[in-house]
Design a protein around this motif. Sequence first.
Motif, PDB file in Angstrom:
ATOM      1  N   GLU A 277      32.713  41.582  48.880  1.00 51.23           N
ATOM      2  CA  GLU A 277      32.334  41.585  47.311  1.00 51.23           C
ATOM      3  C   GLU A 277      32.587  40.704  46.268  1.00 51.23           C
ATOM      4  O   GLU A 277      32.029  39.797  45.149  1.00 51.23           O
ATOM      5  CB  GLU A 277      33.440  42.867  46.844  1.00 51.23           C
ATOM      6  N   LEU A 278      34.508  39.626  46.916  1.00 49.16           N
ATOM      7  CA  LEU A 278      34.495  38.388  45.644  1.00 49.16           C
ATOM      8  C   LEU A 278      33.065  37.563  45.926  1.00 49.16           C
ATOM      9  O   LEU A 278      33.859  36.696  44.989  1.00 49.16           O
ATOM     10  CB  LEU A 278      35.389  38.475  46.256  1.00 49.16           C
ATOM     11  N   TYR A 279      32.793  37.484  47.548  1.00 47.27           N
ATOM     12  CA  TYR A 279      31.949  36.220  47.553  1.00 47.27           C
ATOM     13  C   TYR A 279      30.690  36.460  46.324  1.00 47.27           C
ATOM     14  O   TYR A 279      30.157  35.693  46.271  1.00 47.27           O
ATOM     15  CB  TYR A 279      31.618  36.276  48.909  1.00 47.27           C
ATOM     16  N   GLU A 280      30.182  37.893  46.714  1.00 51.12           N
ATOM     17  CA  GLU A 280      28.542  37.785  45.729  1.00 51.12           C
ATOM     18  C   GLU A 280      29.433  37.242  44.081  1.00 51.12           C
ATOM     19  O   GLU A 280      28.748  37.100  43.131  1.00 51.12           O
ATOM     20  CB  GLU A 280      28.747  39.132  45.435  1.00 51.12           C
TER      21      GLU A 280
ATOM     22  N   ALA B 227      39.183  37.735  37.097  1.00 57.16           N
ATOM     23  CA  ALA B 227      38.985  38.619  35.630  1.00 57.16           C
ATOM     24  C   ALA B 227      37.709  38.977  36.472  1.00 57.16           C
ATOM     25  O   ALA B 227      37.662  40.492  36.568  1.00 57.16           O
ATOM     26  CB  ALA B 227      37.982  37.984  34.889  1.00 57.16           C
ATOM     27  N   ARG B 228      36.536  38.444  36.482  1.00 58.81           N
ATOM     28  CA  ARG B 228      34.642  39.689  37.162  1.00 58.81           C
ATOM     29  C   ARG B 228      35.745  39.927  38.724  1.00 58.81           C
ATOM     30  O   ARG B 228      34.562  41.264  38.802  1.00 58.81           O
ATOM     31  CB  ARG B 228      34.229  37.959  37.566  1.00 58.81           C
ATOM     32  N   THR B 229      36.495  39.584  39.383  1.00 59.89           N
ATOM     33  CA  THR B 229      36.434  40.363  40.791  1.00 59.89           C
ATOM     34  C   THR B 229      37.891  41.409  40.068  1.00 59.89           C
ATOM     35  O   THR B 229      38.577  41.735  41.362  1.00 59.89           O
ATOM     36  CB  THR B 229      36.976  39.799  41.552  1.00 59.89           C
ATOM     37  N   ARG B 230      38.779  41.468  38.914  1.00 56.78           N
ATOM     38  CA  ARG B 230      40.219  41.885  39.243  1.00 56.78           C
ATOM     39  C   ARG B 230      41.286  41.823  39.936  1.00 56.78           C
ATOM     40  O   ARG B 230      41.669  42.758  40.559  1.00 56.78           O
ATOM     41  CB  ARG B 230      39.968  43.468  38.934  1.00 56.78           C
TER      42      ARG B 230
END
Lengths: 200, 200
Positions: B20-23, B44-47
């Motif tokens: 999920e982080l890599y995406e 920010a995007r990945t909380r």
Amino acid sequence: MTEVVATARRSRITPEREAELYEAVLDLLREVGYDALTMDAVAARTRSSKATLYRQWGGKAELVVRAIKHTKPDHSEGIDTGSLRGDLHASIRLDDDCTIEKNSSLMRGVAMAMHNNPDLRRAFRAQLVEPEMTGFNLMIRRAIDRGEVRADCPALEFVVHMMVGGFATKALLEDEPPSQAFLVSYIDAVVLPALGVPTS
Amino acid sequence: MTEVVATARRSRITPEREAELYEAVLDLLREVGYDALTMDAVAARTRSSKATLYRQWGGKAELVVRAIKHTKPDHSEGIDTGSLRGDLHASIRLDDDCTIEKNSSLMRGVAMAMHNNPDLRRAFRAQLVEPEMTGFNLMIRRAIDRGEVRADCPALEFVVHMMVGGFATKALLEDEPPSQAFLVSYIDAVVLPALGVPTS
């Protein structure tokens, strides 16, 4: 065609003034890189008007590529040693390692900026890659006529790819330019065998 | 060694969370490019917290290269067809044209950003180029053991340069990725003849 128009456009300035302008563009490129270089800065540095620059060169991409081309000897002219190996080696030896080193960081910076700049990519291809390939293709045409290379050799389609592999890989992966000795070995180990030319 | 440390560092998060982080990193890369991508934006995007990102990946270059590597199958694993030509063709066929197309703009953007980013160049080489070359080198080692390639063939030193020539030239000069068919022809016309392997 583009060449003719560009030459006509530039004919109003002297060769000395043209060389001076190109030097100023290369200095700016070294200082700030392609993306941050502006026609305003070129105009200020060379005490020209922006209108003159646009009229003579058409735009930033063309001006920058012209300036780089100005530093490079034309590889195709005057080389005809009687063998493909001799021709390719002679073309490598036109630029000494010091010249290669001096211009390579500049060339790499511009090559990298091509990704986001289609104008620059077109100018780079038309003014730098195609004339270089025309030179190599002439050498290869003579080799075919002499019977050194078969006219249906499949590697003939990939001459530009082989050359880019030799010239750009070190720059891409190691950020250092290829030396003359490296390029001569690459020609002997890869390019000539792929073209079916014996090297010993 | 780096690999072991990186794996240990990442072991605290689940594979799903890692994917999920890599995406998210790849989405950001596509949106803003490498230079404008910040660890703040990824956090920010990945909380996530920036501290977590730095602890797990060490820095922006490593995180970005890991994210790209996550999208690519490992070319070296599982291929052993019994001939060098079969092995090289099979490795080209691992990525279909659609996958190559989807990732190529991303790869090119990152490859271009390497020029100004030594950290990124090191990570790109260590995580993407070297594992790929290890795979090709294993194939070639087996070909030498089978007697297909001579152990003293001069082209053995230039395998990476030949491969980069095939993979990167279209991207550099035409801003389009090489197709499978193109790469297979290049292998047959350049790489195998340079290594002394007959292709018919």
